[in-house]
Motif scaffolding. Structure first.
Motif, PDB file in Angstrom:
ATOM      1  N   GLY A  32       0.816  -1.051   0.086  1.00  0.00           N
ATOM      2  CA  GLY A  32      -0.057  -0.169  -0.125  1.00  0.00           C
ATOM      3  C   GLY A  32       0.790   1.371   0.121  1.00  0.00           C
ATOM      4  O   GLY A  32       2.029   1.472  -0.724  1.00  0.00           O
ATOM      5  N   PHE A  33       0.373   2.244   0.837  1.00  0.00           N
ATOM      6  CA  PHE A  33       1.082   3.679   0.792  1.00  0.00           C
ATOM      7  C   PHE A  33       2.670   3.434   1.440  1.00  0.00           C
ATOM      8  O   PHE A  33       3.353   4.305   1.220  1.00  0.00           O
ATOM      9  CB  PHE A  33       0.405   4.313   1.901  1.00  0.00           C
ATOM     10  CG  PHE A  33      -0.837   4.968   1.365  1.00  0.00           C
ATOM     11  CD1 PHE A  33      -0.847   5.827   0.240  1.00  0.00           C
ATOM     12  CD2 PHE A  33      -1.992   4.670   1.904  1.00  0.00           C
ATOM     13  CE1 PHE A  33      -2.107   6.283  -0.524  1.00  0.00           C
ATOM     14  CE2 PHE A  33      -3.376   5.007   1.410  1.00  0.00           C
ATOM     15  CZ  PHE A  33      -3.245   5.865   0.300  1.00  0.00           C
ATOM     16  N   GLU A  34       3.003   2.330   2.159  1.00  0.00           N
ATOM     17  CA  GLU A  34       4.185   1.901   2.654  1.00  0.00           C
ATOM     18  C   GLU A  34       5.304   1.685   1.402  1.00  0.00           C
ATOM     19  O   GLU A  34       6.495   2.202   1.571  1.00  0.00           O
ATOM     20  CB  GLU A  34       4.266   0.943   3.690  1.00  0.00           C
ATOM     21  CG  GLU A  34       5.591   0.815   4.112  1.00  0.00           C
ATOM     22  CD  GLU A  34       5.628  -0.351   5.199  1.00  0.00           C
ATOM     23  OE1 GLU A  34       6.675  -0.667   5.820  1.00  0.00           O
ATOM     24  OE2 GLU A  34       4.517  -1.110   5.451  1.00  0.00           O
ATOM     25  N   LYS A  35       4.550   0.937   0.436  1.00  0.00           N
ATOM     26  CA  LYS A  35       5.598   0.621  -0.544  1.00  0.00           C
ATOM     27  C   LYS A  35       5.937   1.791  -1.462  1.00  0.00           C
ATOM     28  O   LYS A  35       6.725   1.745  -2.344  1.00  0.00           O
ATOM     29  CB  LYS A  35       4.738  -0.473  -1.434  1.00  0.00           C
ATOM     30  CG  LYS A  35       5.723  -1.111  -2.538  1.00  0.00           C
ATOM     31  CD  LYS A  35       4.939  -2.288  -3.041  1.00  0.00           C
ATOM     32  CE  LYS A  35       5.697  -2.857  -4.132  1.00  0.00           C
ATOM     33  NZ  LYS A  35       6.976  -3.597  -3.494  1.00  0.00           N
ATOM     34  N   VAL A  36       4.991   2.832  -1.541  1.00  0.00           N
ATOM     35  CA  VAL A  36       5.280   3.999  -2.478  1.00  0.00           C
ATOM     36  C   VAL A  36       6.296   5.192  -1.897  1.00  0.00           C
ATOM     37  O   VAL A  36       6.439   5.985  -2.479  1.00  0.00           O
ATOM     38  CB  VAL A  36       3.980   4.393  -3.021  1.00  0.00           C
ATOM     39  CG1 VAL A  36       3.236   5.532  -1.983  1.00  0.00           C
ATOM     40  CG2 VAL A  36       3.962   5.113  -4.219  1.00  0.00           C
ATOM     41  N   VAL A  37       6.468   5.093  -0.531  1.00  0.00           N
ATOM     42  CA  VAL A  37       7.244   6.043   0.036  1.00  0.00           C
ATOM     43  C   VAL A  37       8.579   6.281  -0.459  1.00  0.00           C
ATOM     44  O   VAL A  37       9.031   7.418  -0.867  1.00  0.00           O
ATOM     45  CB  VAL A  37       7.393   5.807   1.528  1.00  0.00           C
ATOM     46  CG1 VAL A  37       8.282   6.612   2.114  1.00  0.00           C
ATOM     47  CG2 VAL A  37       6.031   5.819   2.391  1.00  0.00           C
ATOM     48  N   PRO A  38       9.342   5.341  -0.828  1.00  0.00           N
ATOM     49  CA  PRO A  38      10.601   5.524  -1.550  1.00  0.00           C
ATOM     50  C   PRO A  38      10.613   6.347  -2.899  1.00  0.00           C
ATOM     51  O   PRO A  38      11.257   7.189  -2.915  1.00  0.00           O
ATOM     52  CB  PRO A  38      11.210   4.014  -1.529  1.00  0.00           C
ATOM     53  CG  PRO A  38      10.780   3.391  -0.506  1.00  0.00           C
ATOM     54  CD  PRO A  38       9.211   3.817  -0.591  1.00  0.00           C
ATOM     55  N   ALA A  39       9.459   5.828  -3.423  1.00  0.00           N
ATOM     56  CA  ALA A  39       9.344   6.509  -4.812  1.00  0.00           C
ATOM     57  C   ALA A  39       8.879   8.043  -4.738  1.00  0.00           C
ATOM     58  O   ALA A  39       9.512   8.839  -5.402  1.00  0.00           O
ATOM     59  CB  ALA A  39       8.054   5.921  -5.531  1.00  0.00           C
ATOM     60  N   VAL A  40       8.026   8.257  -3.845  1.00  0.00           N
ATOM     61  CA  VAL A  40       7.627   9.701  -3.580  1.00  0.00           C
ATOM     62  C   VAL A  40       8.778  10.485  -3.083  1.00  0.00           C
ATOM     63  O   VAL A  40       9.106  11.657  -3.614  1.00  0.00           O
ATOM     64  CB  VAL A  40       6.407   9.681  -2.548  1.00  0.00           C
ATOM     65  CG1 VAL A  40       6.223  11.228  -2.342  1.00  0.00           C
ATOM     66  CG2 VAL A  40       5.326   8.921  -3.113  1.00  0.00           C
ATOM     67  N   VAL A  41       9.458  10.164  -1.788  1.00  0.00           N
ATOM     68  CA  VAL A  41      10.633  10.605  -1.597  1.00  0.00           C
ATOM     69  C   VAL A  41      11.867  10.828  -2.583  1.00  0.00           C
ATOM     70  O   VAL A  41      12.201  12.085  -2.712  1.00  0.00           O
ATOM     71  CB  VAL A  41      11.077   9.969  -0.198  1.00  0.00           C
ATOM     72  CG1 VAL A  41      12.558  10.691   0.363  1.00  0.00           C
ATOM     73  CG2 VAL A  41      10.331   9.986   0.967  1.00  0.00           C
ATOM     74  N   GLY A  42      12.225   9.861  -3.088  1.00  0.00           N
ATOM     75  CA  GLY A  42      13.209  10.055  -4.017  1.00  0.00           C
ATOM     76  C   GLY A  42      13.168  10.942  -5.310  1.00  0.00           C
ATOM     77  O   GLY A  42      13.681  11.850  -5.839  1.00  0.00           O
ATOM     78  N   PHE A  43      11.540  10.627  -5.823  1.00  0.00           N
ATOM     79  CA  PHE A  43      11.259  11.453  -6.899  1.00  0.00           C
ATOM     80  C   PHE A  43      10.980  13.048  -6.505  1.00  0.00           C
ATOM     81  O   PHE A  43      11.763  13.718  -7.408  1.00  0.00           O
ATOM     82  CB  PHE A  43       9.700  11.205  -7.363  1.00  0.00           C
ATOM     83  CG  PHE A  43       9.343  11.585  -8.576  1.00  0.00           C
ATOM     84  CD1 PHE A  43       9.623  11.141 -10.006  1.00  0.00           C
ATOM     85  CD2 PHE A  43       8.391  12.999  -8.584  1.00  0.00           C
ATOM     86  CE1 PHE A  43       9.127  11.707 -10.952  1.00  0.00           C
ATOM     87  CE2 PHE A  43       8.025  13.499  -9.833  1.00  0.00           C
ATOM     88  CZ  PHE A  43       8.262  12.725 -11.055  1.00  0.00           C
ATOM     89  N   GLY A  44      10.487  13.445  -5.285  1.00  0.00           N
ATOM     90  CA  GLY A  44      10.546  14.708  -5.083  1.00  0.00           C
ATOM     91  C   GLY A  44      12.234  15.237  -4.662  1.00  0.00           C
ATOM     92  O   GLY A  44      12.334  16.395  -5.310  1.00  0.00           O
ATOM     93  N   LEU A  45      12.970  14.473  -4.105  1.00  0.00           N
ATOM     94  CA  LEU A  45      14.063  14.907  -3.757  1.00  0.00           C
ATOM     95  C   LEU A  45      15.122  15.178  -5.380  1.00  0.00           C
ATOM     96  O   LEU A  45      15.811  16.202  -5.287  1.00  0.00           O
ATOM     97  CB  LEU A  45      15.141  13.945  -2.964  1.00  0.00           C
ATOM     98  CG  LEU A  45      14.682  14.125  -1.567  1.00  0.00           C
ATOM     99  CD1 LEU A  45      15.364  12.912  -0.846  1.00  0.00           C
ATOM    100  CD2 LEU A  45      14.711  15.324  -0.897  1.00  0.00           C
ATOM    101  N   GLY A  46      14.777  14.280  -6.255  1.00  0.00           N
ATOM    102  CA  GLY A  46      15.458  14.601  -7.606  1.00  0.00           C
ATOM    103  C   GLY A  46      14.883  15.862  -8.326  1.00  0.00           C
ATOM    104  O   GLY A  46      15.860  16.709  -8.818  1.00  0.00           O
TER     105      GLY A  46
END
Length: 273
Positions: free
Chosen positions: A77-91
């Motif tokens: 669920g939401f936990e699985k997408v956290v790295p993508a959201v964080v990494g995408f935003g930081l990039g």
């Protein structure tokens, strides 16, 4: 192509990333070499190539980076997408910060539209820096994928890394000419115009080596690193590539080029992964 993938599978991942980005740099240099034969480029073709570049980068951001990054993330669920959201935003924020600091000038824009800190640097340097800025996430993405594939992580494969390198190489070809042509048109010598054109991609092998080394040394950062590169590339497309392609009357050609680039990169990634 199977033989090429098999060859890269035998290499140290850092060396594989380095060689793959030497290929992408080489295509930039090859594209820039056309300045020895042509002083100008047809504007419709030029905008179509810019659109193609954007399409390749957007497709690579999803198929090669975001999707594998989400797939290899733990949790549900939401936990699985956290790295993508964080990494995408930081990039995206990383390139945003670089965009505000690094002096540069986008292709097809006037000197009055230069960005970054004020500087007396010549237009040739500013154009080269603009392309260099968006080559950083491209090199990083290739290196991160090779590093992740070498570690056997789900979602990352040597075939996918090779596909990404081929796709980026294809869009680097017109990029080299895109930098060299306006310089030649301003009266710069063919040799100097070529040199600036190819120089814009020399950062890719450096970023690739750093990316491969980082994910192999700090394995947990891989999903974040993949999505970081995706966020950086999407920022570049929206802030730089698309506006550059829409400065003249050939907007439809640029849009069709974008669609074509997306289709090519999607085909390469799915076909070779």
């Amino acid at each position: 192509m199977d033989e090429i993938i098999a060859y890269f599978e035998t290499l140290d991942p850092v060396m594989a990333a380095f060689l793959a980005t030497l290929f992408t740099w080489g295509l930039t240099a090859l594209g820039a070499s056309f300045v020895f034969f042509f002083k100008t480029m047809n504007r419709a073709l030029f905008d179509g190539m810019l659109g193609f570049t954007g399409g390749v980068m957007v497709a690579a951001s999803f198929w090669s980076l975001l999707a594998p990054g989400i797939e290899m993330s733990k949790g549900e669920g939401f936990e699985k997408v956290v790295p993508a959201v964080v990494g995408f935003g930081l990039g995206a924020l990383f390139i945003f910060g670089m965009d505000k600091v690094l002096p540069h000038l986008h292709v097809n824009f006037r000197m009055a539209d230069k960005e970054g800190v004020k500087t007396p640097w010549h237009k040739s340097v500013l154009l080269t820096l603009a392309i260099t800025l968006h080559n950083i996430p491209e090199g990083l993405a290739i290196g991160v994928l090779f590093g992740g594939a070498a570690m056997g992580l789900e979602g990352a494969s040597i075939g996918g890394a090779v596909a990404l390198a081929v796709g980026i190489g294809l869009q680097n070809f017109p990029e080299g000419f895109a930098v060299a042509t306006p310089l030649r048109g301003q009266g710069m010598s063919r040799w100097k115009s070529w040199n600036y054109g190819q120089l814009s991609a020399i950062v890719e092998p450096v970023a690739a080596v750093l990316g491969a080394w980082a994910v192999m040394t700090f394995e947990p950062i891989l999903p974040y690193a993949l999505c970081f590169a995706a966020g950086a590339m999407i920022f570049v497309v929206v802030e730089e590539v698309i506006p550059e392609s829409q400065q003249d009357r050939y907007t439809d050609i640029a849009t069709l080029g974008f669609i074509g680039g997306f289709m090519v990169m999607m085909t390469l990634d799915v076909g070779l992964s």
